[in-house]
Motif scaffolding. Structure first.
Motif, PDB file in Angstrom:
ATOM      1  N   THR A   1       0.836  -1.200   0.000  1.00  0.00           N
ATOM      2  CA  THR A   1       0.000   0.000   0.000  1.00  0.00           C
ATOM      3  C   THR A   1       0.869   1.248   0.000  1.00  0.00           C
ATOM      4  O   THR A   1       1.743   1.405   0.866  1.00  0.00           O
ATOM      5  N   LEU A   2       0.624   2.114  -0.979  1.00  0.00           N
ATOM      6  CA  LEU A   2       1.279   3.414  -1.041  1.00  0.00           C
ATOM      7  C   LEU A   2       0.291   4.469  -0.556  1.00  0.00           C
ATOM      8  O   LEU A   2      -0.758   4.666  -1.167  1.00  0.00           O
ATOM      9  N   GLY A   3       0.599   5.097   0.584  1.00  0.00           N
ATOM     10  CA  GLY A   3      -0.252   6.167   1.097  1.00  0.00           C
ATOM     11  C   GLY A   3       0.090   7.480   0.420  1.00  0.00           C
ATOM     12  O   GLY A   3       1.262   7.806   0.231  1.00  0.00           O
TER      13      GLY A   3
ATOM     14  N   ARG B   1      -8.617  -1.206 -17.542  1.00  0.00           N
ATOM     15  CA  ARG B   1      -9.578  -0.562 -16.647  1.00  0.00           C
ATOM     16  C   ARG B   1     -10.154  -1.580 -15.662  1.00  0.00           C
ATOM     17  O   ARG B   1     -10.503  -1.227 -14.529  1.00  0.00           O
ATOM     18  N   ARG B   2     -10.289  -2.806 -16.092  1.00  0.00           N
ATOM     19  CA  ARG B   2     -10.768  -3.859 -15.198  1.00  0.00           C
ATOM     20  C   ARG B   2      -9.764  -4.130 -14.082  1.00  0.00           C
ATOM     21  O   ARG B   2     -10.121  -4.399 -12.948  1.00  0.00           O
ATOM     22  N   ARG B   3      -8.474  -4.027 -14.402  1.00  0.00           N
ATOM     23  CA  ARG B   3      -7.425  -4.415 -13.455  1.00  0.00           C
ATOM     24  C   ARG B   3      -7.026  -3.292 -12.496  1.00  0.00           C
ATOM     25  O   ARG B   3      -6.360  -3.538 -11.501  1.00  0.00           O
ATOM     26  N   ILE B   4      -7.412  -2.053 -12.824  1.00  0.00           N
ATOM     27  CA  ILE B   4      -7.174  -0.924 -11.923  1.00  0.00           C
ATOM     28  C   ILE B   4      -8.531  -0.304 -11.602  1.00  0.00           C
ATOM     29  O   ILE B   4      -9.200   0.224 -12.483  1.00  0.00           O
ATOM     30  N   GLN B   5      -8.940  -0.385 -10.357  1.00  0.00           N
ATOM     31  CA  GLN B   5     -10.250   0.101  -9.947  1.00  0.00           C
ATOM     32  C   GLN B   5     -10.088   1.221  -8.915  1.00  0.00           C
ATOM     33  O   GLN B   5      -9.045   1.363  -8.278  1.00  0.00           O
ATOM     34  N   ILE B   6     -11.139   2.018  -8.771  1.00  0.00           N
ATOM     35  CA  ILE B   6     -11.097   3.144  -7.827  1.00  0.00           C
ATOM     36  C   ILE B   6     -12.320   3.118  -6.926  1.00  0.00           C
ATOM     37  O   ILE B   6     -13.430   2.819  -7.371  1.00  0.00           O
TER      38      ILE B   6
ATOM     39  N   PRO C   1      -9.525  -7.002  -9.627  1.00  0.00           N
ATOM     40  CA  PRO C   1      -8.458  -6.053  -9.953  1.00  0.00           C
ATOM     41  C   PRO C   1      -7.118  -6.448  -9.340  1.00  0.00           C
ATOM     42  O   PRO C   1      -7.046  -7.266  -8.425  1.00  0.00           O
ATOM     43  N   ASP C   2      -6.068  -5.837  -9.841  1.00  0.00           N
ATOM     44  CA  ASP C   2      -4.735  -5.966  -9.250  1.00  0.00           C
ATOM     45  C   ASP C   2      -4.395  -4.752  -8.398  1.00  0.00           C
ATOM     46  O   ASP C   2      -3.625  -4.849  -7.445  1.00  0.00           O
ATOM     47  N   VAL C   3      -4.957  -3.576  -8.788  1.00  0.00           N
ATOM     48  CA  VAL C   3      -4.672  -2.329  -8.087  1.00  0.00           C
ATOM     49  C   VAL C   3      -5.992  -1.650  -7.714  1.00  0.00           C
ATOM     50  O   VAL C   3      -6.896  -1.548  -8.548  1.00  0.00           O
ATOM     51  N   LEU C   4      -6.099  -1.223  -6.447  1.00  0.00           N
ATOM     52  CA  LEU C   4      -7.250  -0.447  -5.997  1.00  0.00           C
ATOM     53  C   LEU C   4      -6.772   0.937  -5.582  1.00  0.00           C
ATOM     54  O   LEU C   4      -5.846   1.059  -4.769  1.00  0.00           O
ATOM     55  N   ILE C   5      -7.387   1.973  -6.147  1.00  0.00           N
ATOM     56  CA  ILE C   5      -7.107   3.341  -5.729  1.00  0.00           C
ATOM     57  C   ILE C   5      -8.227   3.761  -4.785  1.00  0.00           C
ATOM     58  O   ILE C   5      -9.392   3.811  -5.171  1.00  0.00           O
ATOM     59  N   CYS C   6      -7.893   4.003  -3.522  1.00  0.00           N
ATOM     60  CA  CYS C   6      -8.878   4.376  -2.503  1.00  0.00           C
ATOM     61  C   CYS C   6      -8.789   5.877  -2.286  1.00  0.00           C
ATOM     62  O   CYS C   6      -7.852   6.360  -1.630  1.00  0.00           O
ATOM     63  N   ASP C   7      -9.734   6.628  -2.839  1.00  0.00           N
ATOM     64  CA  ASP C   7      -9.688   8.088  -2.804  1.00  0.00           C
ATOM     65  C   ASP C   7     -10.531   8.610  -1.642  1.00  0.00           C
ATOM     66  O   ASP C   7     -11.742   8.759  -1.763  1.00  0.00           O
ATOM     67  N   GLU C   8      -9.889   8.874  -0.507  1.00  0.00           N
ATOM     68  CA  GLU C   8     -10.584   9.352   0.697  1.00  0.00           C
ATOM     69  C   GLU C   8     -11.762   8.443   1.024  1.00  0.00           C
ATOM     70  O   GLU C   8     -12.836   8.909   1.416  1.00  0.00           O
ATOM     71  N   SER C   9     -11.556   7.125   0.886  1.00  0.00           N
ATOM     72  CA  SER C   9     -12.691   6.197   0.950  1.00  0.00           C
ATOM     73  C   SER C   9     -13.182   5.911   2.361  1.00  0.00           C
ATOM     74  O   SER C   9     -14.219   5.263   2.525  1.00  0.00           O
TER      75      SER C   9
ATOM     76  N   ASN D   1      -3.645 -10.449  -2.577  1.00  0.00           N
ATOM     77  CA  ASN D   1      -2.379  -9.792  -2.893  1.00  0.00           C
ATOM     78  C   ASN D   1      -2.606  -8.495  -3.675  1.00  0.00           C
ATOM     79  O   ASN D   1      -1.861  -8.164  -4.610  1.00  0.00           O
ATOM     80  N   LEU D   2      -3.647  -7.752  -3.290  1.00  0.00           N
ATOM     81  CA  LEU D   2      -3.980  -6.493  -3.956  1.00  0.00           C
ATOM     82  C   LEU D   2      -2.938  -5.433  -3.629  1.00  0.00           C
ATOM     83  O   LEU D   2      -2.328  -5.440  -2.564  1.00  0.00           O
ATOM     84  N   SER D   3      -2.756  -4.502  -4.552  1.00  0.00           N
ATOM     85  CA  SER D   3      -1.922  -3.326  -4.318  1.00  0.00           C
ATOM     86  C   SER D   3      -2.847  -2.116  -4.192  1.00  0.00           C
ATOM     87  O   SER D   3      -3.779  -1.960  -4.978  1.00  0.00           O
ATOM     88  N   TYR D   4      -2.594  -1.269  -3.188  1.00  0.00           N
ATOM     89  CA  TYR D   4      -3.446  -0.107  -2.942  1.00  0.00           C
ATOM     90  C   TYR D   4      -2.664   1.193  -3.107  1.00  0.00           C
ATOM     91  O   TYR D   4      -1.502   1.277  -2.700  1.00  0.00           O
ATOM     92  N   ILE D   5      -3.334   2.196  -3.697  1.00  0.00           N
ATOM     93  CA  ILE D   5      -2.905   3.583  -3.554  1.00  0.00           C
ATOM     94  C   ILE D   5      -3.962   4.227  -2.670  1.00  0.00           C
ATOM     95  O   ILE D   5      -5.126   4.355  -3.055  1.00  0.00           O
TER      96      ILE D   5
END
Length: 566
Positions: A339-341, A387-392, A470-478, A502-506
């Protein structure tokens, strides 16, 4: 509070709401508390605990379907406000007792300059002339710390930042020097630095004007920094009340202990955050081990940004355009399964980075490499698979779920678009599986978004993302708008999903305590640029930049030894 002179007393307050001809719902269940003169009383609890209903009862601002029985009393100046005629309440509102609401943009009139709105209060309650009211409005804007108050008095609400809008609301609330100020979640949506400024401003004004304050919040960390007394509410009832020191150092009720423990701490990182049920169920709180965090040199990289830039062009005059750089030469790597904060104040470029990575904004220049493939160079058709592999997951679950669709439709439609599942039955089965993963009952599949709480809607938004595998989840102030207890549940869920898939998060947030808990690595942004980037513990223990130190110093730390000694 027994030995203090009380400005206002709430005695056996009960409030019910008429749902239909045969059904009522009791929101407040016989609560009693006092507000002493020149003191700050915090009313604390989760959404639905009855805090705001109790506060709005004081000024008679309840909706028409509210029922307050005869035994309830709110005593102010020797009179019961619940029996006061509307003319008397109109005179008290804004003059003796004023309110700061949570969302200033819905409280300020968008078509009038802010100085004019403050002046209206002064003309109405103080009888000032338009010229005197305008001059006093400028003085008040200066008192609450708005720069160039003469100029800002002519500004419209949309021309001010969120923190400035909240300062305008405070200026309006103190304009008539009220005896009681009711502050309903006034800092919930603000950055930590702005939140700290607003809290310090309110404490300073309270002392200067000798006001009493009823401060409503769900965050005990904030309470510890400002309140003298605390009243803890749960499901319409007062569970505990007392001096702030006693509540923090010797909490008695399990619910109070739970609220204190749910918020991530800066000094440790348990495998799972405690939740309310850990304290209320038999057996007590589990002893969680510490979770290791950090990114190592050899960790596999799934996503990389290279010299990423984004500039917006705003119309200026009839033919001109003004360039506004939002992201400036951003470079970072996201390790697989980590996870990258991403932290910084509003306007720092955090969300713009997230949206540009997904091509929801077109980058001005740079590269975004996903498993070595530059996403910015792909055609729209080629980008579809990524787009399927990177979700927000967006901040506001109320706006990101279609109110006309059932939860089943919301979950299965994206799968159909992206060709996931060989048949509708497979897609429905996967939707039920994901609802189970995020802790929702199977019957949720047939319901609509309005039938769920904010925390449940955020779980639905997470389930929708998971259906894409997905492989990557972007959590925007979630999790920023959630109660601390619900926030803990969602953070635990995100961690469980990362462990399993094994998800990766931003993880984008202005809440640095949450970011420290969830992140392996932290990137600090200011005005579109990266200020510093390092492993989470290193950032907190040894911040290199003054801007980072300022952010860290603004984190609410609750009741502290320094305040106890004051």
């Amino acid at each position: 509070m027994a030995n203090e002179q009380n400005l206002l007393r709430v005695q056996d307050l009960r409030v019910s709401f008429r749902i239909d001809r045969h059904t009522t719902f009791e929101a407040v269940k016989g609560i009693s508390f006092d507000i002493p003169t020149h003191r700050i009383v915090a009313l604390v609890g989760e959404s639905g605990s009855g805090k705001s209903v109790s506060a709005m009862s004081i000024l008679g601002l309840l909706p028409e379907n509210a029922i307050v029985p005869a035994g309830s009393r709110i005593l102010y100046g020797g009179a019961d406000l619940l029996k006061a005629p509307e003319e008397r309440l109109q005179d008290i509102r804004g003059k003796d007792i004023s309110v700061i609401f949570q969302e200033p943009m819905t409280s300020l009139n968008p078509v009038f300059p802010v100085g004019e709105q403050i002046g209206e209060v002064l003309r109405l309650h103080m009888g000032l002339s338009p010229k005197a009211a305008a001059a006093r409005a400028v003085e008040l804007l200066g008192e609450v710390g708005i720069p160039e108050p003469q100029l800002r008095a002519r500004s419209f609400p949309h021309e001010l930042s969120g923190g400035q809008q909240q300062r305008v609301m405070i200026a309006m609330a103190i304009a008539c020097e009220p005896k009681l100020l009711i502050a309903d979640e006034p800092t919930t949506a603000l950055d930590v630095t702005i939140q700290k400024q607003i809290l310090e401003l309110m404490a300073r004004l309270q002392e200067k004007h000798h006001m009493s304050v009823l401060f409503i919040t769900h965050d005990l960390g904030v309470v510890g920094e400002i309140a003298d007394h605390v009243v803890v509410m749960q499901e319409g009832a007062v569970q505990e009340q007392g001096p702030v020191r006693d509540i923090f150092e010797r909490p008695q009720h399990p619910y109070t202990k739970a609220l204190l423990a749910c918020r991530p701490r800066l000094d440790r990182r348990p495998m799972r955050l405690p939740v309310i049920d850990d304290f209320l169920k038999e057996g007590g709180l589990a002893n969680y081990d510490e979770r290791p965090r950090g990114v190592k040199e050899g960790d596999a990289v799934i996503l990389e940004a290279r010299s990423l830039n984004k500039t917006f062009f705003l119309k200026e005059g009839f033919f001109g355009k003004k360039a506004v750089p939002a992201v400036k030469d951003v470079n970072f790597r996201l390790a697989r399964g980590k996870t990258l904060g991403l932290v910084g104040e509003s306007g720092s470029g955090k969300t713009t980075v997230g949206l540009t990575l997904m091509r929801l904004h077109d980058a001005t220049s740079g590269e975004v490499l996903f498993e070595g493939k530059n996403l910015l160079a792909l055609s729209d058709r080629e980008m579809m698979a990524y787009r399927r592999r990177i979700q927000i997951i967006f901040q506001n679950p109320y706006a990101s779920l279609n109110p006309r669709f059932t939860i089943g439709n919301i979950l299965t439609e994206p799968m159909k678009i992206h060709g996931i599942g060989a048949s509708q039955k497979e897609r429905v089965d996967l939707a039920f599986e994901m609802l189970s993963k995020v802790g929702l009952h199977p019957s949720s599949f047939y319901k609509y978004p309005h039938e769920f709480s904010g925390g449940q809607r955020q779980r639905i938004a997470i389930a929708r993302c998971l259906t894409m595998k997905p492989d990557v989840l972007i959590c925007d102030e979630s999790v920023s708008a959630l109660d601390v207890s619900v926030q803990a549940q969602v953070l635990n869920l995100l961690q469980d999903l990362q462990d399993e898939f094994n998800l990766s998060y931003i993880f984008i947030s202005h809440d640095l305590a949450v970011v420290k808990y969830i992140s392996d690595e932290i990137m600090v942004m200011n005005q579109g640029e990266i200020v510093e980037i390092a492993n989470a513990d290193e950032i907190y223990l040894n911040p290199r930049q003054e801007y980072t130190r300022k952010l860290l110093a603004s984190i609410p730390r609750g009741w502290s030894a320094s305040r106890a000694a004051a």
